[in-house]
Write an enzyme that holds these catalytic residues in place. Structure first.
Site, PDB file in Angstrom:
ATOM      1  N   LYS A 105      56.999  40.492  38.395  1.00  0.00           N
ATOM      2  CA  LYS A 105      56.315  41.484  39.233  1.00  0.00           C
ATOM      3  C   LYS A 105      57.209  41.848  40.391  1.00  0.00           C
ATOM      4  O   LYS A 105      58.044  41.041  40.821  1.00  0.00           O
ATOM      5  CB  LYS A 105      55.014  40.913  39.780  1.00  0.00           C
ATOM      6  CG  LYS A 105      54.012  41.959  40.187  1.00  0.00           C
ATOM      7  CD  LYS A 105      53.212  42.389  38.985  1.00  0.00           C
ATOM      8  CE  LYS A 105      52.133  43.374  39.300  1.00  0.00           C
ATOM      9  NZ  LYS A 105      51.193  43.471  38.180  1.00  0.00           N
ATOM     10  N   GLY A 216      36.806  50.345  42.535  1.00  0.00           N
ATOM     11  CA  GLY A 216      38.199  50.794  42.501  1.00  0.00           C
ATOM     12  C   GLY A 216      38.297  51.990  41.577  1.00  0.00           C
ATOM     13  O   GLY A 216      37.897  51.896  40.419  1.00  0.00           O
ATOM     14  N   ASN A 219      43.919  54.774  38.732  1.00  0.00           N
ATOM     15  CA  ASN A 219      44.151  55.126  37.326  1.00  0.00           C
ATOM     16  C   ASN A 219      43.247  54.323  36.384  1.00  0.00           C
ATOM     17  O   ASN A 219      42.534  54.882  35.555  1.00  0.00           O
ATOM     18  CB  ASN A 219      45.628  54.918  36.978  1.00  0.00           C
ATOM     19  CG  ASN A 219      45.924  55.239  35.524  1.00  0.00           C
ATOM     20  OD1 ASN A 219      45.549  56.296  35.021  1.00  0.00           O
ATOM     21  ND2 ASN A 219      46.548  54.316  34.819  1.00  0.00           N
ATOM     22  N   ALA A 220      43.240  52.982  36.539  1.00  0.00           N
ATOM     23  CA  ALA A 220      42.467  52.146  35.609  1.00  0.00           C
ATOM     24  C   ALA A 220      40.970  52.433  35.721  1.00  0.00           C
ATOM     25  O   ALA A 220      40.285  52.584  34.700  1.00  0.00           O
ATOM     26  CB  ALA A 220      42.759  50.671  35.865  1.00  0.00           C
TER      27      ALA A 220
END
Ligand code: GLU
Length: 415
Positions: A105, A216, A219-220
């Site tokens: 990451k 949230g 995008n997801a």
């Protein structure tokens, strides 16, 4: 987020899995720490002509099973420990879906919301100038994460190819289609999550066309809202929030209109089709399925007791603390853990690497079909481990991932 150290949480996950797997102390020690860590201090020219210094990281947590793989995040709260945690989870994630990849990451501590496109491009290119020696199709392959996207990947790939003087499209994934991206990558994380919900609903005999909420709306979150309805035959999105506000509509929000609004305004706040509510109330809504799709440590011992969903599908990385896991498990809530529920993104990233290596590009149905096969198989492998080891799903998934990585380390003679 501030009061929890995500890396301690990630280390706890490994420890719990290692105990059940009876791993040797050296294997536990190896898997509890990243194999390689890079810290960069990036000088970047800003629009006002001044230079600003950004702190950035790339962590290659484990590469026993293949090149390190995982996103690069631009977020003001990033530290070496948040990136270590995210890199650790990527390692178990790629192993759970059985990809020939390790985990890694990266991140830049910055606030993209207050930066122009040119400043973001300068940060992206500065990051690659610092990280290029450590990246490569057979070393470490980044992708987007929070507040990064295909445009970020395009700038980064261009900088990498300029430095190396070669074409290496596979060095980054989730690129724009025109630069070697794959069909099916943009909605892959959400699609993978919805596939796990479909499988969970079958096992638990839950109707997926009931109600759902999303915490949230990046995008997801946006794609999950659309795909939940498209792939599972309906379902009412009754609650949603993003970093600026929350919305509630008991009759269901119009998802297409909401996504269009978000893309236009940058937030869901002010959307006329729902009642404004407190952001935190979204997690506690009375829904069948809850998708946490924001950041780490959203579900803690302080709110886990109030969660009413039957299924939690973790599209975010690390949204649930270990204390909350125990509470959710006691309440009988079926948690589909991040390292399984959000594995669709990296799975299609691997498809992109395969296509870049062969220059043979797949059509969309092929990418979708192969993603479905991978995620469905991983879901059932984890479900088997839940039964066999009599543990909650996160621990079961971690056991599957850690066991595969430990085996690779042993075969290499590392431990
Ligand atoms: N950032 C995504 C994740 O956390 C995707 C990583 C990738 O495709 O390498 O899973």
């Amino acid at each position: 987020m501030e009061s929890y150290n995500s890396f301690h949480v990630a280390q706890k996950h490994v420890l719990e899995a290692a105990k059940i797997l009876n791993l040797e102390q050296a294997t536990l020690d190896l898997l509890s720490w990243p194999q390689r860590e890079f810290k960069f201090t990036l000088p970047v020219k800003m629009d006002n002509g001044k230079t600003k210094i950004f702190h950035a990281y790339r962590i290659q947590y484990n590469y026993a099973r293949g090149p390190a793989k995982g996103g690069i995040r631009f977020h003001p709260d990033e530290t070496v420990d948040t990136i270590r945690a995210l890199a650790s989870w990527m390692t178990w994630k790629t192993a759970v879906v059985d990809l020939p990849l390790g985990g890694g990451k990266g991140g830049v501590a910055c606030n993209p919301r207050s930066m122009s496109d040119r400043e973001l491009e300068n940060v992206s290119r500065a990051y690659i100038r610092a990280a290029a020696p450590y990246l490569g199709i057979d070393k470490d392959v980044p992708a987007p994460d929070v507040y990064t996207n295909p445009q970020t990947m395009a700038w980064m790939m261009d900088e990498y190819e300029t430095i190396t003087m070669h074409h290496h499209p596979g060095v980054l994934t989730d690129k724009p289609m025109q630069l070697g991206g794959t069909e099916g990558r943009r909605d892959a994380t959400a699609r993978g999550g919805v596939i796990t919900v479909r499988e969970a609903c079958k096992i638990l005999n839950i109707d997926p066309t009931g109600t759902f909420a999303i915490q949230g709306f990046g995008n997801a979150g946006q794609r999950a809202a659309l795909l939940h309805q498209e792939m599972l035959g309906g379902g009412k999105l009754v609650g949603v929030c993003d970093s600026r506000g929350g919305l509630y509509n008991p009759d269901g929000l119009n998802v297409k209109e909401l996504v269009t609004y978000k893309l236009k305004k940058g937030s869901i706040a002010g959307f006329p089709g729902g009642k404004p509510v407190d952001r935190d109330s979204i997690l506690e809504m009375n829904v069948d399925i809850l998708y946490p799709a924001a950041l780490e440590n959203a579900i803690t011992e302080f709110n886990a007791g109030n969660i009413k969903a039957k299924i939690i599908c973790e599209l975010a990385n690390g949204p649930t603390t270990p204390e909350a896991d125990i509470i959710l498990n006691k309440k009988g809530i079926h948690v589909i853990p991040d390292i399984l529920a959000s594995a669709g993104g990296v799975t299609v990233s691997h498809f992109e690497m395969v296509q870049n290596a062969t220059s043979d590009f797949w059509d969309e149905p092929t990418a979708h079909r192969r993603l479905d096969q991978k995620i469905t198989a991983a879901y059932h492998t984890v479900a088997e481990a839940v039964k066999e080891k009599k543990v909650h799903p996160r621990l079961a998934a971690t056991i599957v991932g850690v066991a595969r990585v430990a085996e690779a380390c042993e075969l290499r003679g590392w431990v």
